[in-house]
Scaffold this active site. Structure first.
Site, PDB file in Angstrom:
ATOM      1  CG  HIS A 283     -15.401 -44.123  17.339  1.00  0.00           C
ATOM      2  ND1 HIS A 283     -15.214 -44.855  18.488  1.00  0.00           N
ATOM      3  CD2 HIS A 283     -16.618 -44.481  16.860  1.00  0.00           C
ATOM      4  CE1 HIS A 283     -16.271 -45.639  18.686  1.00  0.00           C
ATOM      5  NE2 HIS A 283     -17.139 -45.428  17.720  1.00  0.00           N
TER       6      HIS A 283
ATOM      7  CG  ASP B 145     -20.969 -38.808  24.696  1.00  0.00           C
ATOM      8  OD1 ASP B 145     -20.860 -38.425  23.521  1.00  0.00           O
ATOM      9  OD2 ASP B 145     -20.859 -40.000  25.034  1.00  0.00           O
TER      10      ASP B 145
HETATM   11  C1  GLA Z   1     -19.415 -42.636  22.670  1.00  0.00           C
HETATM   12  C2  GLA Z   1     -18.401 -41.978  23.593  1.00  0.00           C
HETATM   13  C3  GLA Z   1     -17.892 -40.661  23.005  1.00  0.00           C
HETATM   14  C4  GLA Z   1     -17.428 -40.839  21.566  1.00  0.00           C
HETATM   15  C5  GLA Z   1     -18.465 -41.606  20.742  1.00  0.00           C
HETATM   16  C6  GLA Z   1     -17.971 -41.946  19.376  1.00  0.00           C
HETATM   17  O1  GLA Z   1     -20.578 -41.837  22.597  1.00  0.00           O
HETATM   18  O2  GLA Z   1     -18.966 -41.736  24.855  1.00  0.00           O
HETATM   19  O3  GLA Z   1     -16.866 -40.134  23.808  1.00  0.00           O
HETATM   20  O4  GLA Z   1     -16.166 -41.451  21.506  1.00  0.00           O
HETATM   21  O5  GLA Z   1     -18.868 -42.807  21.376  1.00  0.00           O
HETATM   22  O6  GLA Z   1     -17.751 -40.788  18.634  1.00  0.00           O
END
Ligand code: GLA
Length: 392
Positions: free
Chosen positions: A36, A172
């Site tokens: 996060h 991601d």
């Molecule tokens: C999800 C979101 C990412 C990131 C994570 C937490 O995977 O897609 O962008 O914020 O949660 O780290």
């Protein structure tokens, strides 16, 4: 060749009566530490893994996109100038990417596509980012658009934010597109500078324990957490206008202004500020090859996510608590957005099988749930599958 790739190619031939012009693989991701923190302009430490999405694709001379989702056994045909939201939600990721490439002013035609993969869905390893990254990469290659890789990362994030409607950060798509074999990547989500750190798994391995609980980030708490962080920034900005995100905040400065916060917003911000610092320190551990210290930080991250950021759940907490009992586990924590999905566990190499066995038994006995585990190998990011002989 992976039988799944063979099946995808065969489906392509049977459906479109020709060989695909291009084969692409696009991986899911793990994140060792830095949860996060991406949308708070902090650091993350992800890697691409050997759970992948495969694409068989050919260009067309008109605007038509004929698309087949192999795993779902669904198909839809649409046009590049008619990107509507239908009941086929999986097409949103494809349409979002097309929409964003068009918004950048690039011209391209439609395509015939079959895609499928072995990335567990809803497990927090970013199957959706792999889908977006794979299609963006494929269109870029098919039509020789020359879009730089980092711009692909950013347009995939905008596709998810604007078309799919999840206000996610950049991690991601970055991990999927930029991953490399045996390396984790520290990304500075503010400057977008990044650095690869070797991570060979010669002595330690990474195992994911999937709770089997599916989260729906889109509808849920994810956007609320973002708003809580923004509220914290607004409070602090009143004192120091240069503060743009929680990345710009020290723990001391936050503490000084605690009285102005409601307790929940304070906890959220405290976790983020601590976590951003923790990634920096964890990378120093990696440089010193001190995985013991690194693992302890993973546990600390989990505690923060459990008690301060409050995005964990009973099943995740149970798995981390069980992992703690095993001396061969250096670190464990929930991974990804939260509210289900996987834990990531850093384990002494020889001890992985015994770990999996104990965890599976404990999960069944205590929660009456079946545990799915994945030993993951770190692989390179989205790329062409060059020849039919390449091992995938
Ligand atoms: C999800 C979101 C990412 C990131 C994570 C937490 O995977 O897609 O962008 O914020 O949660 O780290």
């Amino acid at each position: 060749m992976d039988p799944l790739v063979t099946a995808i190619i065969e489906t392509f031939r049977a459906s479109f009566g020709a060989e695909p012009a291009l084969l692409v693989r696009s991986p899911g991701r793990i994140n060792l530490i830095g949860e996060h923190t991406d949308y708070n302009m902090g650091f993350v430490l992800p890697a691409a893994i050997d759970r992948e999405m495969f694409f068989a694709i050919s260009p067309r001379t008109d605007k038509v996109c004929r698309t087949i989702a192999y795993n779902l056994n669904r198909e839809e045909t649409f046009a590049t100038d008619q990107l509507e939201k239908t009941e086929e939600k999986w097409t949103y990721y494809l349409k979002g990417v097309i929409d964003q490439i068009q918004k950048l002013g690039y011209e391209f035609h439609g395509f015939d596509l079959v895609f499928g993969g072995n990335i567990p869905v809803g497990a927090g390893v970013s199957s959706s980012a792999a889908l977006e990254a794979g299609l963006a990469f494929a269109i870029n290659e098919l039509y020789q658009l020359g879009i730089p890789k980092m711009a692909l990362v950013q347009l995939c994030q905008r596709a998810e934010n604007q078309f799919v409607g999840l206000n996610c950060g950049i991690m991601d798509m970055f991990a999927s597109l930029m991953g490399d074999t045996d390396a984790v990547i520290r990304l500075d989500c503010r400057s977008l500078e990044y650095e690869y750190f070797p991570f060979t798994q010669e002595q330690h391995v990474l195992v994911l324990c999937d709770t089997g609980v599916k989260h729906s980030l889109g509808t849920s708490e994810y956007n609320t957490r973002r708003a809580e962080c923004e509220r914290g920034v607004a409070i602090l900005q009143a004192h120091k206008p240069s503060i743009q995100s929680l990345r710009d905040v020290s723990i001391e400065f936050l503490q000084e202004h605690q009285a102005e916060f409601d307790p929940v917003t304070y906890k959220r911000c405290k976790y983020i500020v601590e976590e951003i610092n923790r990634v920096v320190e964890a990378c120093k551990d990696l440089q010193k090859d001190d995985l013991e210290a690194f693992g302890k930080k993973m546990y600390q991250t989990h505690e923060g996510l459990q008690h301060d950021y409050e995005v964990s759940c009973e099943e995740l907490d149970f798995l981390v608590d069980q992992a703690r009992l095993n001396p061969a586990v250096l670190g464990a924590r929930m991974m990804g957005g939260g509210f289900g999905g996987c834990t990531i566990n850093l384990i002494e190499k020889g001890a992985a099988d015994a770990f999996i066995e104990t965890m599976t038994r404990a999960y069944k006995e205590s929660l009456n749930l079946d545990l799915v585990t994945h030993k993951v190998v770190i692989k390179k990011g989205t790329s062409r599958l060059e020849s039919s002989n390449e091992r995938v």
